[in-house]
Enzyme design. Structure first.
Site: not given
Length: 429
Positions: A141, A206, A299, A309, A320
């Site tokens: 990513q 991420h 979210e 958060y 998963y």
């Protein structure tokens, strides 16, 4: 009608004179002529005795350059909140266009995850590759991620970039970094590395990362948890956080943790999994963030100074590997709950606050591109910070929608992971 359609196919890669079509779901499709596109064109047509029930057209572009004869193509029209719109494809390019920023009323600066930055003339469809981009760690990513133009330049504007960078002395590890540069012709000049975050990991996931500006010369950018869940609550790492800096990369004196022992001073909020959408509302002073949940539990959060958060202590998602809740609970004392949760996950790749005049009923809405459920998501924040309405647009496009940008005249531009650049504008029909 089948014979009429087949007459529109000319071998050698040209599509000529196809009429407008209406699919069974009521979406109108108009296929304009496109010449010399070096494309492979395929049709899958389901025919009954009375009508063509569906038509699918796919383009596989072989050339990195877009010929100036390839103009915007109207794909279909629709309506939202009583406002007719049309969706146009304006360009195609090899790679994954990850971020977009308007240079002026004719050009977009586009970043590609593969490590290149390009300038698109969206009137002609012509591309120019920009020099001056440093080496980017491209894997998984990671790559060249977001780009954002400073909102109030005093001269030649700065463009801010986030990207994954290899970490010196840590073989196989990369971290999310922030830099800025200026644009001169087809070159990025005065490249300045502002922060290589303390988020190094050998995972390929991420990294975040999106950029937003407030009205007080501050910049926010997000960093994902780098695939290591405890990072979300660990104040000695930038991973799993939203950071706040001055525009020159220095730390604002009023950041919430500048006097907290062992906490990194750039941290603005914590407890995030992988935020890939951020938008600042200059009217209300609100900062919005959107992040990927695990399996379910994406979210939208209203970001406040110094607030937790929850990730990975609280989550609305599942593991998963099985139907097991992630975290200790969905809510917990001392942790800010999301304003909206998506179950199942839509996989949000962006977030944009619409402020334009071309679509008055959309003003104040938050838009996000959905990567998994493949649509453009629209929600309406309320004065109290709640979110009460959701609309899913462009589902028939069936594309992973990534970056979003609002043009000076209030049209919405978006990119797809297949390399397309599109726009939504008021319908001419």
């Amino acid at each position: 009608m089948f014979q009429h359609l087949m007459k529109g196919i000319l071998t050698g890669g040209m599509l000529l004179g196809l009429p407008g079509l209406t699919l069974t779901n009521g979406v109108s499709v108009a296929l304009s002529s496109a010449k010399r596109v070096s494309a492979a064109i395929g049709f899958v047509i389901t025919v009954s005795s009375a009508f063509v029930s569906s038509v699918f057209v796919s383009y596989a572009y072989a050339s990195a350059a877009t010929d100036s004869e390839t103009r915007s193509t109207i794909l279909f029209t629709g309506s939202s909140q009583g406002m007719p719109y049309q969706v146009e494809r304006i360009a195609q390019q090899q790679g994954t266009p990850w971020g977009m920023a308007f240079v002026d009323d004719q050009h977009l600066l586009v970043t590609f995850r593969e490590g290149k930055a390009m300038l698109l003339n969206f009137d002609s469809g012509d591309w120019q590759q920009l020099s001056g981009v440093p080496h980017v760690a491209v894997y998984g990513q990671g790559g060249l991620l977001d780009v954002a133009k400073e909102p109030k330049p005093s001269g030649k504007p700065w463009y801010y970039f986030t990207y994954s960078q290899s970490v010196t002395g840590k073989s196989g590890q990369a971290a999310t970094a922030l830099a800025r540069a200026k644009l001169e012709g087809n070159r990025l000049i005065q490249w300045q590395e502002l922060l290589v975050t303390q988020s190094a990991s050998d995972t390929s996931r991420h990294f975040g990362s999106r950029i937003a500006f407030d009205q007080s010369d501050h910049l926010f950018f997000s960093v994902g948890d780098r695939g290591h869940r405890p990072n979300g609550q660990d104040m000695t790492t930038h991973a799993g956080k939203i950071l706040r800096l001055n525009l020159d990369g220095s730390v604002p004196e009023d950041n919430p943790f500048v006097r907290t022992p062992n906490a990194l001073h750039e941290i603005w909020s914590l407890g995030h999994r992988n935020p890939q959408g951020m938008a600042y509302d200059s009217t209300t002073g609100r900062l919005w963030s959107m992040e990927h949940g695990p399996r379910g539990g994406d979210e939208i959060n209203l970001i406040h100074k110094g607030v937790n958060y929850g990730w990975p202590v609280t989550s609305h998602g599942k593991e998963y590997w099985g139907p097991v809740d992630v975290g200790e609970a969905t809510e917990k004392a001392g942790i800010e709950s999301p304003k909206k949760v998506y179950i199942p996950s839509i996989a949000p790749g962006s977030l944009m606050l619409y402020t334009g005049s071309s679509f008055p009923a959309w003003r104040g809405s938050l838009f996000s591109g959905a990567l998994k459920l493949r649509h453009l998501n629209r929600v309406e924040p309320q004065a109290d910070g709640s979110i009460r309405h959701e609309e899913r647009l462009l589902e028939s496009l069936d594309e992973r929608i990534r970056a979003l940008a609002q043009s000076p005249e209030g049209w919405i531009y978006f990119s797809t992971d297949s390399g397309g650049i599109y726009r939504i504008r008021p319908s001419d029909q």
